[in-house]
Design an enzyme around this catalytic site. Structure first.
Site, PDB file in Angstrom:
ATOM      1  N   SER A 169       2.547  -1.961  10.621  1.00  0.00           N
ATOM      2  CA  SER A 169       3.992  -1.966  10.921  1.00  0.00           C
ATOM      3  C   SER A 169       4.678  -3.283  10.575  1.00  0.00           C
ATOM      4  O   SER A 169       5.557  -3.738  11.311  1.00  0.00           O
ATOM      5  CB  SER A 169       4.238  -1.629  12.401  1.00  0.00           C
ATOM      6  N   HIS A 180     -10.012   1.287   4.366  1.00  0.00           N
ATOM      7  CA  HIS A 180      -8.787   1.566   5.127  1.00  0.00           C
ATOM      8  C   HIS A 180      -9.078   2.661   6.160  1.00  0.00           C
ATOM      9  O   HIS A 180      -9.827   3.596   5.885  1.00  0.00           O
ATOM     10  CB  HIS A 180      -7.677   2.010   4.173  1.00  0.00           C
ATOM     11  N   ASN A 183       0.859  -1.181   0.000  1.00  0.00           N
ATOM     12  CA  ASN A 183       0.000   0.000   0.000  1.00  0.00           C
ATOM     13  C   ASN A 183       0.898   1.235   0.000  1.00  0.00           C
ATOM     14  O   ASN A 183       1.426   1.627   1.036  1.00  0.00           O
ATOM     15  CB  ASN A 183      -0.908  -0.037   1.246  1.00  0.00           C
ATOM     16  N   TRP A 184       1.044   1.834  -1.186  1.00  0.00           N
ATOM     17  CA  TRP A 184       1.974   2.960  -1.317  1.00  0.00           C
ATOM     18  C   TRP A 184       1.393   4.274  -0.796  1.00  0.00           C
ATOM     19  O   TRP A 184       2.079   5.285  -0.752  1.00  0.00           O
ATOM     20  CB  TRP A 184       2.369   3.134  -2.791  1.00  0.00           C
ATOM     21  N   LYS A 185       0.119   4.280  -0.497  1.00  0.00           N
ATOM     22  CA  LYS A 185      -0.551   5.510  -0.038  1.00  0.00           C
ATOM     23  C   LYS A 185      -0.281   6.640  -1.039  1.00  0.00           C
ATOM     24  O   LYS A 185      -0.433   6.416  -2.227  1.00  0.00           O
ATOM     25  CB  LYS A 185      -0.124   5.839   1.399  1.00  0.00           C
ATOM     26  N   GLU A 220      -6.292  -5.170  10.427  1.00  0.00           N
ATOM     27  CA  GLU A 220      -5.312  -4.108  10.601  1.00  0.00           C
ATOM     28  C   GLU A 220      -5.713  -3.230  11.785  1.00  0.00           C
ATOM     29  O   GLU A 220      -6.452  -2.257  11.620  1.00  0.00           O
ATOM     30  CB  GLU A 220      -5.220  -3.275   9.315  1.00  0.00           C
TER      31      GLU A 220
HETATM   32  P1  PGA Z   1       2.226   0.411   7.760  1.00  0.00           P
HETATM   33  O1  PGA Z   1       0.861   0.726   6.981  1.00  0.00           O
HETATM   34  O2  PGA Z   1       2.770  -0.876   7.227  1.00  0.00           O
HETATM   35  O3  PGA Z   1       3.111   1.587   7.439  1.00  0.00           O
HETATM   36  O4  PGA Z   1       1.885   0.316   9.210  1.00  0.00           O
HETATM   37  C1  PGA Z   1      -0.077  -0.267   6.759  1.00  0.00           C
HETATM   38  C2  PGA Z   1      -1.320   0.324   6.173  1.00  0.00           C
HETATM   39  O5  PGA Z   1      -1.683   1.462   6.527  1.00  0.00           O
HETATM   40  O6  PGA Z   1      -2.008  -0.326   5.353  1.00  0.00           O
END
Ligand code: PGA
Length: 256
Positions: A215, A96, A11-13, A166
């Site tokens: 994380s 999300h 997930n590159w956001k 998550e």
């Molecule tokens: P993260 O993000 O691995 O940086 O905690 C996960 C996500 O938001 O899908």
């Protein structure tokens, strides 16, 4: 339970900052995947980079970070799932916590998306997870989120769903974040599968992939897949670091 290759979703956001960099990052991910082979890898870039990323992918699949539930029509600013599908997108992240927080995504919108994508032959990656956890137990809200998201979904489509457990407090960008423990992820997995099983029957429930997000790093992924019994991971920050992400794919391939 069906033994499957681990599903690793990047997930590159809102990253990176140019199509060239996006292509570069996708290329290194594709190469890492080709050398380790065993994991099923999906990249979710920002919308405008989808064509550039698609150009350099062969085995790695493409996701979008959101999509609208209608196929076409007067919906300013929305992007239709069908348009994305025609561009090679096979998966969509739904619900999300950052979309809930910053884009006002509601349970009703999440439900409409899940229904539309499953019917349209696109795989939804449904994110569920509590904002806080006080005790050891997985909070009831996780069950509520799941039930509301899946309301009205036909039994025969449920096996195409991916559920990403998550916990929001575990997402790396949240203040004081820390990864969940494999033991707790294991309990969350059992809890989620039990709810699915109660609603759709054991066979359908067993076919749903349950992955962990929050994380994830090359250090923690082996224990989430092994002791945590997770069937993959949703990876944010670590997916933007080519070396680190390659290590995640290597670890996931060794276990898959
Ligand atoms: P993260 O993000 O691995 O940086 O905690 C996960 C996500 O938001 O899908």
């Amino acid at each position: 339970m069906m033994k499957r290759r681990a599903l690793i979703v990047a997930n590159w956001k809102m990253n990176p900052d140019s199509p060239e960099r996006a292509q570069e990052l996708a290329r290194t991910t594709e190469e890492a995947n080709l050398s380790f082979k065993r994991a099923e890898v999906v990249i979710a870039p920002p919308y405008p980079f989808i064509p550039a990323v698609k150009e350099v992918l062969s085995k790695v699949k493409l996701a979008s970070q959101d999509a609208f539930w209608e196929e076409r029509g007067p919906y300013t600013g929305q992007v239709s799932w069908r348009t994305l599908k025609s561009m090679g997108v096979s998966h969509v992240i739904v619900g999300h916590s950052e979309r809930k927080k910053y884009a006002g995504e509601t349970d009703d919108a999440i439900n409409k998306k899940i229904q539309a994508f499953l019917k349209g032959g696109i795989t939804p990656i449904l994110c569920i997870g509590e904002w806080e956890r006080e005790k050891r137990e997985i909070p009831r809200i996780v069950e509520d989120q799941l039930i509301r998201a899946l309301s009205g979904v036909k039994k025969e489509l449920i096996r195409h769903l991916v559920v990403a457990y998550e916990p929001v407090w575990a997402i790396s960008t949240n203040l004081g974040s820390r990864p969940d423990t494999p033991d707790s992820a294991f309990r969350a997995g059992i809890y989620i599968r039990k709810i699915l099983s109660g609603a759709y029957g054991r066979r359908q429930a067993d076919a749903v992939r349950i992955i962990y997000g929050g994380s994830v790093s090359s250090r923690t992924i082996p224990s989430f897949l092994r002791e945590g019994g997770m069937q993959g991971a949703l990876v944010g920050k670590a997916s933007l670091d080519p070396q680190e992400f390659a290590q995640i794919l290597r670890a996931a391939s060794a276990i898959s």
